[in-house]
Write a protein that holds these residues in place. Sequence first.
Motif, PDB file in Angstrom:
ATOM      1  N   SER A1245      12.781  89.368  76.793  1.00 25.05           N
ATOM      2  CA  SER A1245      13.926  89.063  75.918  1.00 25.05           C
ATOM      3  C   SER A1245      13.544  87.907  75.011  1.00 25.05           C
ATOM      4  O   SER A1245      12.810  87.000  75.425  1.00 25.05           O
ATOM      5  CB  SER A1245      15.158  88.674  76.741  1.00 25.05           C
ATOM      6  OG  SER A1245      15.644  89.772  77.459  1.00 25.05           O
ATOM      7  N   LEU A1247      15.114  84.844  72.798  1.00 19.76           N
ATOM      8  CA  LEU A1247      16.337  84.048  72.599  1.00 19.76           C
ATOM      9  C   LEU A1247      16.101  82.993  71.531  1.00 19.76           C
ATOM     10  O   LEU A1247      14.973  82.561  71.303  1.00 19.76           O
ATOM     11  CB  LEU A1247      16.740  83.353  73.904  1.00 19.76           C
ATOM     12  CG  LEU A1247      16.919  84.224  75.146  1.00 19.76           C
ATOM     13  CD1 LEU A1247      17.388  83.387  76.312  1.00 19.76           C
ATOM     14  CD2 LEU A1247      17.892  85.357  74.879  1.00 19.76           C
ATOM     15  N   TYR A1283      23.523  84.866  75.916  1.00 18.56           N
ATOM     16  CA  TYR A1283      22.714  85.371  77.035  1.00 18.56           C
ATOM     17  C   TYR A1283      23.086  84.704  78.360  1.00 18.56           C
ATOM     18  O   TYR A1283      22.508  85.005  79.389  1.00 18.56           O
ATOM     19  CB  TYR A1283      21.226  85.158  76.729  1.00 18.56           C
ATOM     20  CG  TYR A1283      20.308  86.161  77.418  1.00 18.56           C
ATOM     21  CD1 TYR A1283      20.389  87.519  77.128  1.00 18.56           C
ATOM     22  CD2 TYR A1283      19.369  85.744  78.343  1.00 18.56           C
ATOM     23  CE1 TYR A1283      19.545  88.437  77.754  1.00 18.56           C
ATOM     24  CE2 TYR A1283      18.508  86.655  78.979  1.00 18.56           C
ATOM     25  CZ  TYR A1283      18.617  87.994  78.675  1.00 18.56           C
ATOM     26  OH  TYR A1283      17.789  88.913  79.285  1.00 18.56           O
ATOM     27  N   ARG A1316      16.907  81.247  82.098  1.00 15.15           N
ATOM     28  CA  ARG A1316      17.065  82.705  81.940  1.00 15.15           C
ATOM     29  C   ARG A1316      15.840  83.477  82.430  1.00 15.15           C
ATOM     30  O   ARG A1316      15.911  84.665  82.664  1.00 15.15           O
ATOM     31  CB  ARG A1316      17.300  83.074  80.471  1.00 15.15           C
ATOM     32  CG  ARG A1316      18.546  82.492  79.814  1.00 15.15           C
ATOM     33  CD  ARG A1316      19.826  82.785  80.548  1.00 15.15           C
ATOM     34  NE  ARG A1316      20.214  81.688  81.425  1.00 15.15           N
ATOM     35  CZ  ARG A1316      20.999  81.817  82.464  1.00 15.15           C
ATOM     36  NH1 ARG A1316      21.486  82.970  82.800  1.00 15.15           N
ATOM     37  NH2 ARG A1316      21.311  80.777  83.213  1.00 15.15           N
TER      38      ARG A1316
END
Length: 1492
Positions: A1245, A1247, A1283, A1316
């Motif tokens: 991912s 971010l 997120y 995360r």
Amino acid sequence: MKRRSQTQAQKAKEISKQPKAKAGALTVAQLSSDAIWQLASQYWAPDTKADHQPYSAEIIERIYKEEIGGGGGGSQSSRRINMLEFSQYLEQYLWPHYQRDTATHAHLMSIVIMANEKFRERVEVWTVFENLPDQYPAFFRHVLESCLPSKASREASSTLRERTALLMFLNHCFNSMEIELCREQAKRLVSLSMWHCLQPKRREQELREVPEWRKYWKRLLKKDKDTKPEVQWERHFMQNLIIDFLQIVEGIPAEGDINPNVVHYCERFLEFIIDLEALLPTRRFFNTVLDDCHLIVRAMLSPLVRREEGKLFGQLLDMLKFYTRFEINDVTGSSLTDHDMTQLHYKKITSLQRAVFAKFPSLRVFALSNVATVDNRESLEQHFGGLDGDGLRQIATFLNLVPEEMVESLKWHRLDEQFLRELLITRHERRCSQLEALNEMPLYPTEQIIWDENVVPSEYYTGESCLALPKLNLQFLTLHDYLLRNFNLFRLESTYEIRQDIEDAVSRMLPWQSEDGDVVFGGWARMALPVASFAVVEVAKPHLGEKKPSRVRADVGVTLSVRREIKEEWENLRKHDVCFLITVKPTQPYGTKYNHREPFIPQVGLVSVRGCEVEGMLDANGRVIEDGPEPRPQLPGEQRCYRVWLDSNQYRQDMDDLQEGADDVYESFNILMRRKPKENNFKAVLETIRHLMNTECVVPPWLHDILLGYGDPAAAHYSNMSNQERSLEFNDTFLDYKHLVSSFPTYSIKCELPEESRPPPYRLIFEDVPTSKESDDEERDEKMEVEALTKSIVVQPYKYEARGPYPSDKPKQNSIRFTPTQVEAIRAGMQPGLTLVVGPPGTGKTDVAVQIISNIYHNHPSQRTLIVTHSNQALNQLFEKIMALDIDERHLLRLGHGEEALETEKDYSRYGRVNYVLAKRMDLLSQVQRLQEALGVSGDNAYTCETAGYFYLYNVMARWEKFQNQMSVHRKEEADAEKLRSVFEKEFPFGKFFADAPQPLFKGSSFEELMDIASSNFRYISDIFTELEEFRAFELLRTGLDRSKYLLVKEAKIIAMTCTHAALKRKELVNLGFRYDNILMEESAQILEIETFIPLLLQNPLDGLNRLKRWIMIGDHHQLPPVIKNMAFQKYSNMEQSLFTRLVRLGVPTVDLDGQGRARASICSLYKWRYKKLEDLEHILARDEYKKANAGFAHDYQLINVEDFKGVGESEPNPYFYQNLAEAEYIVATYTYMRLQGYPAAKISILTTYNGQKHLIRDVINARCGNNPLIGWPHKITTVDKYQGQQNDYILISLVRTKAVGHLRDVRRLVVAMSRARLGLYVFGRVSLFKNCLELQQTFKLLTQRPLKLSLVPDDSYPTDRLASTAVASEAIRTVENMSEMAQFVYERYMAKMEELKGTLPTEEELLAMRNQLPQEDEEDAATGEAETEEPPEKRAATEQTVSKKKTGEAFKPTPILNEISVEDEDMNQREQVTEDVTEEPAEESTPAGET
């Protein structure tokens, strides 16, 4: 809030005489910013500590005079202050060297201004002072003395700026009463001793009314014999401050120029007084002093109120007037009803009448009149208008409002006729009830409020001015005050969002003035249409006792000449959807371009805005089309008419204005605007809050004081609750006895059974819990008993009752080995009271929540539990885990619209559960039919639940009792096991029914075992009839609606909803008679204060009491708070503070989960410093995925320094729309590298901290690799904020900013960003900027210990066998110098990969042969197929380019970035609403690549 990027745009100002290295290479802005950094590195910067020059007070003087601006300067100095604060000037230089004896005025003011700047930036302040607390009392005294300067220094305007800063600091102290340092100093200023400054007669009057205070006063007088002068000065401080303010405000001229600093000081002063009045501890004695000074009356008479510059001052004065008269008893702190307030009012009027009767025979009529006839302003003015100054003074003196003799200390009192008359009238006029005013308030905002900057400030609020807004802090006066502040803020936050929608829709429609003066629309908007016709069709009579009409309905006609999908959206407007009717009268001619940077109203000529609620669309006969299961009729043509409800209160106000000569707003509407349904809940929530304020809010007594912020914060902890449970069944919480022992390290564990006989489940008896007390005599000895209790637990293993012979009858079991703190959280949740669980990232918050729910369900089968979360996603995660535990699914219910996303075939919504129950009923009745046949009973016994009940009673129970009697004969016989088993098999009456169960049915060897099996089999049958009895109501209730209501109110035991749904549907739930005993809230730190409070009151009180027994809140206040779009409400009003965070601030005990199982230990170290204790669970060290290194990378986490690309770092094409092209390209190159190494795209991912960068990265991905099947899109590209609550194996983060840290300075955002990733975290940013930020230092110290250039291991491939613990040989590491090198390197690897793949591809001849073998399509089919797979031209071109590249292997050419944002924010993978994005995305939102 001024962003730090502004620090770059300033004039050069030299304060250091040091030569500047390479000065020629720097711009003017850089030179200017460099001056402070040079001084910082010489004197206080932490990273140059070894080379610091000795402390010099002269430096502070120079900086104050030249940089801070000596309290003068404007925006220029605020930028410099911003830089100084960021350089740690306060922490490293000002505070450590502060000594009261030697500190200069500049030193004091520098500290105060730096502290205020920290408050403005919303970063931690008090830790600086707490680390060196010795000087704080002297510093606080120094501040107080500077607030009241001598008259000589008052004349310079700059000192008034300084005094404003001092006042702001003082206010911050009073608003931080949870900090002991502040509390100790501040409370002395507002204690009972301040009554020394009251007029003697007034003081005597107050003490007479409260005898308790007279006792304290006498004690004070005894101590006062040798009072020091400084103590006396402190007691008179507040009064002297008020007198000083009155002199300033009364000195403002009625006309002519006015110093803005004076106005600003007056506004800040009122803000300070309002804040003191809005807290019970500070208001209790201060309110009397304030009243004795008559501040409100004198301020109302001041010229400032009538001047244009005094608009905000007047609004603040209204707020102050409201709080000084608030409906609260200052002595007890209890809320006053309307009746109590009326009694107080009558008391004041009658005392006035007595005074008049005694002194003025001419006013005998007034003295003898009924109170109701003389307590309005007109009547009072009429009676007192004829009195002269002496007469008024006599009355005021009699009432102890002004002193009899003007001694030296009281000479500041005003005694002129105008003041005395206004004082008497203001004091005695009847005030409108707060509740009446609220009930008469329109809920929809109008144009007056929507564009009032003092009430609804614009997006870019800097924090430098105060506003006429309520604040949410630690404490509230009463529940009414609590709800009212939240009501006002929620209303204004919604108003801000409505303003944005109106400005967007109306400016898209381009209203212009036609040649004949009418309105023409040059554009169109998806969310708005021109009004073709409007007519009010009904104004119903008012209800008894009300002035407003009971209902106002209107018909709005529009023409739907728009695209089909937009037409459908308009036709699908549902009942209760809110729309807005807008009138514009533009003055701009055809073709005028609108400028979004200019004021909106004058450009479009907006005249009025009114809200309305949709009742429905009208059919061809003019009747409302009702929502229902049958399809809606298709209407011909494009003309549509909507029936809407108007706001009755607003309509009444508008009609009153019409009588006074205003225009009729209902004749001129020309735009109808709708809003997105998700953002349009505000009216329902406001109605809910207003309804709560009109009913008696019964909060459980154990919660009341804690909610308001008073009393013992631990009072509602289970250990302090009188009904604490001594014995608890922990069900399947513990996996084995060893797990149980390790879960209670501070207890001694006792168990009478031998070790081999201790299987779970366990009942625990806590011997340190006193047994419940019945009589008062027993309670007296309670303390002694508690001391005698031992801290031990008695463990009693127990067995689950078997539920039948089938394998599916075995209960589901928990498989998680909970840690001791998780077990403590579970125990606390099972006990009555308030439980706060702080769950850092990856600590199993959801697992704990689910186990608490399961344990309550089994311990208290009759109780009902309500689950509330912030998002549908969290609710669905909870539900999926609940379904895996031993909870009967007929007791589960999910309310709201999010259940569609549940990853299960079962439907847990209301109607889904009704269908389940009906299907289950048929299934159970078929089993009854089978049982009837097995027993050989004739008749129709399995027809309904009722007949089944009789069958059970007369046939099943009779046989079971007979069997029990038969078997009791064999109990004492020492028969052989085989013989006994055959007897059971022969006599058991239901053997034939269980023929399909695993055989043999009776497997035991003793009588007890065989009897247990028989009982469990009968229990299976008995459960069938118990369930049917529960379902019997569904036979009697015929409609789906009635059945769903019954399910909600009676059948369901665990009911789940989002906080928004609770707020919207409260009235409906209460009217249904909804009941619950426990509340569990997940994501509590992300829920707005009011949305956390409403779920407490979704039921009517029972005998005047709330039946709530447990409230479990699970959240993490170290992560991001609720989203508030308007900066002013977020920062000034503190609206972003959740109730969870407020309770933690108040000191309510928390259970802090301390074992994380998400991230590698090394990654966890980046954020675990923020928590009290956070360690790694065993599997983090044991599992292979954590042991292995990240393929292709030398480190598992790394901070990569990204320098400017072609001289550009961050750019800002629109305000706050930050982008950084270098970081975007670097991140995409790294992502491409990872994909080439073999990483799955779903595990990565990307971010970023800003929306602008998110769009830019999506564009770069789209241009570089998004359409390339070899690379593709990552799992998500989104912002850190969006997120929160999600995770992935590998995270790439772009920090974007290069000029100022920006909002990453909020440590909560940093914690979310760092937590995360599970296995790999790669952060791209400007290291030199972030490493100097005090708040981020702990994390960046660790990040900067590793190389700041990306270290790759190109020979690795995913997955790798290389261990994370083994060092990589230096020759195997490739260090990437910058973004350009990375891009080139990735390109080369990509081409090499292409060559490698080329060798595996078939030749052209082989391809042709394969093609000939394929089944042939008809031409028609082929054409259809082509049409279906049509792609946008850009995408097709990109695909063709990729294919041609593969074929030819020609040189890679960078593609220009296509800046079309065709990806939704919510979930990039579901490319929904593409059409809307293309039509609605404002042009400014995206920037051509050239501009970035």
